[in-house]
Design an enzyme around this catalytic site. Sequence first.
Site, short mmCIF file in Angstrom:
data_model
loop_
_atom_site.label_atom_id
_atom_site.label_comp_id
_atom_site.label_asym_id
_atom_site.label_seq_id
_atom_site.Cartn_x
_atom_site.Cartn_y
_atom_site.Cartn_z
N HIS A 14 38.58 7.92 26.16
CA HIS A 14 38.33 8.94 25.13
C HIS A 14 38.51 8.29 23.76
CE1 HIS A 14 38.83 13.37 23.77
NE2 HIS A 14 38.63 12.63 22.70
N HIS A 16 36.84 8.10 19.58
CA HIS A 16 35.88 8.51 18.54
C HIS A 16 35.56 7.29 17.69
CE1 HIS A 16 36.39 12.84 19.36
NE2 HIS A 16 37.60 12.46 19.72
N LEU A 17 34.34 6.81 17.83
CA LEU A 17 33.95 5.60 17.09
C LEU A 17 33.20 5.92 15.81
CD1 LEU A 17 32.74 3.34 20.05
CD2 LEU A 17 34.86 3.10 18.74
N ARG A 18 32.74 7.19 15.69
CA ARG A 18 31.92 7.59 14.53
C ARG A 18 30.66 6.73 14.45
NH1 ARG A 18 35.43 11.73 14.96
NH2 ARG A 18 37.31 11.52 13.73
N HIS A 182 42.79 14.91 26.54
CA HIS A 182 44.02 14.99 25.74
C HIS A 182 44.96 16.12 26.18
CE1 HIS A 182 41.15 17.62 23.79
NE2 HIS A 182 40.58 16.66 23.13
N ASP A 252 42.09 9.07 22.46
CA ASP A 252 41.56 10.00 21.45
C ASP A 252 41.80 9.48 20.05
OD1 ASP A 252 40.33 12.21 20.38
OD2 ASP A 252 41.99 13.60 20.74
N HIS A 256 39.89 9.26 10.38
CA HIS A 256 39.44 10.04 9.21
C HIS A 256 39.90 9.26 7.97
CE1 HIS A 256 38.43 13.84 11.30
NE2 HIS A 256 39.37 13.46 12.15
N ALA A 268 44.20 19.64 6.26
CA ALA A 268 44.15 18.24 6.72
C ALA A 268 43.29 18.14 7.98
CB ALA A 268 45.55 17.73 7.00
O1 DOR Z 1 42.35 15.81 16.77
C1 DOR Z 1 41.19 15.69 17.14
N1 DOR Z 1 40.31 14.94 16.45
N2 DOR Z 1 40.78 16.38 18.22
C2 DOR Z 1 39.50 16.41 18.59
O2 DOR Z 1 39.21 17.01 19.57
C3 DOR Z 1 38.47 15.74 17.75
C4 DOR Z 1 39.03 14.63 17.00
C5 DOR Z 1 38.11 14.07 15.93
O3 DOR Z 1 36.92 13.88 16.22
O4 DOR Z 1 38.55 13.78 14.82
ZN ZN Z 2 38.74 13.52 20.92
#
Ligand code: DOR
Ligand code: ZN
Length: 336
Positions: A14, A16-18, A182, A252, A256, A268
């Site tokens: 899991h 997030h690579l953006r 998660h 996860d 950001h 936030a």
């Molecule tokens: O905290 C989180 N951030 N939960 C998610 O399900 C998405 C993730 C994100 O993409 O920033």
């Molecule tokens: Zn996630």
Amino acid sequence: MSDTLVLPMFANMHCHLRQGVMLRNVLPHSAAHDGIILPMPNTDPHIANHVDVSMYFVEILNELTSLGHEETELLMTIKMTDDTTPEEIEQVAEQGIFGVKVYPEGKDSAGRELTTGASHGLTDFFAPRAIECFAMMAKHGLKLLLHGELPEADERYAEAYFIPTLLRLHELFLDLQISVEHVSCEAMVAAIKRLPSHIVGTVTPQHLLFTRAEMLSNPHLKCKPTIKTVFDRNALWSEVAVGNPKFLWGPDCAPHPRAAKEKPWEEAANGCFSAPIQPELLATKFSERHLEERLADFTSGFACRRYGLTVPKGTITLVREPLKVEQEYGGVVPIM
Ligand code: DOR
Ligand code: ZN
């Protein structure tokens, strides 16, 4: 740990690579230790179909290649919405993607979306078209990756309130492979334990290693689902400590920009960035609990056995020394 600890590269179930600049900023950190990466599809705009997912695959692979990590295995996903059709599911299955991520549609009591990139989620899990999509996933062995929270509920109980939906999905589609992403609360841990072996959960460092008090005083730990009580955290640790193969490493990591995190609490962004320190952080915490022998299964073995993947050939060598954490990595602040 003895002086060094050698582990297979991780199966990151899991991540997030953006895209674009942020992808280029964060991918080197994951590629350094992950031999398998499951990129989440909640990009902006999200990965909705076979065309998007092909383009996203190429974008990530190009970056991996320029980093010399083209051997990294990518487990691609799309995001299911009310508009997703069973034909589209069949098409992506034929393309060989790994799974389908679902965010329940809905807002919290303040009118905020469930989490980053969750809008245009699935309104009704049991609507006729959704049922056809799940049936198609089961038919083709696509994994259903669930953000398991009831959006309208108080964040402390939102995951527990999702359990009836999980149970009903399992009853309707007994063969469907489901991963609750998660996992954050004891009730969900217990629910997953009671279900058959193809219903699993992923575990993040934020939910395993940090406390709710730490989260409430540090926006960089703010995430959804939120970090729950010590009782909930202990329930996760218990499964990891006994080596329960239903609980897989899915950190996860969700970057950001600093400015999106360092805001009044309610505003936030949700998401914790951990990629640069994941192996060292895990090794330190497992070592403190005399659980080093559990690490390799937790970080790659269980996922590979569950899904028939090849354990990454590359290794990570960890040296026993104090954890080094930078203040920020390209404008993104890590948890710690
Ligand atoms: O905290 C989180 N951030 N939960 C998610 O399900 C998405 C993730 C994100 O993409 O920033
Ligand atoms: Zn996630």
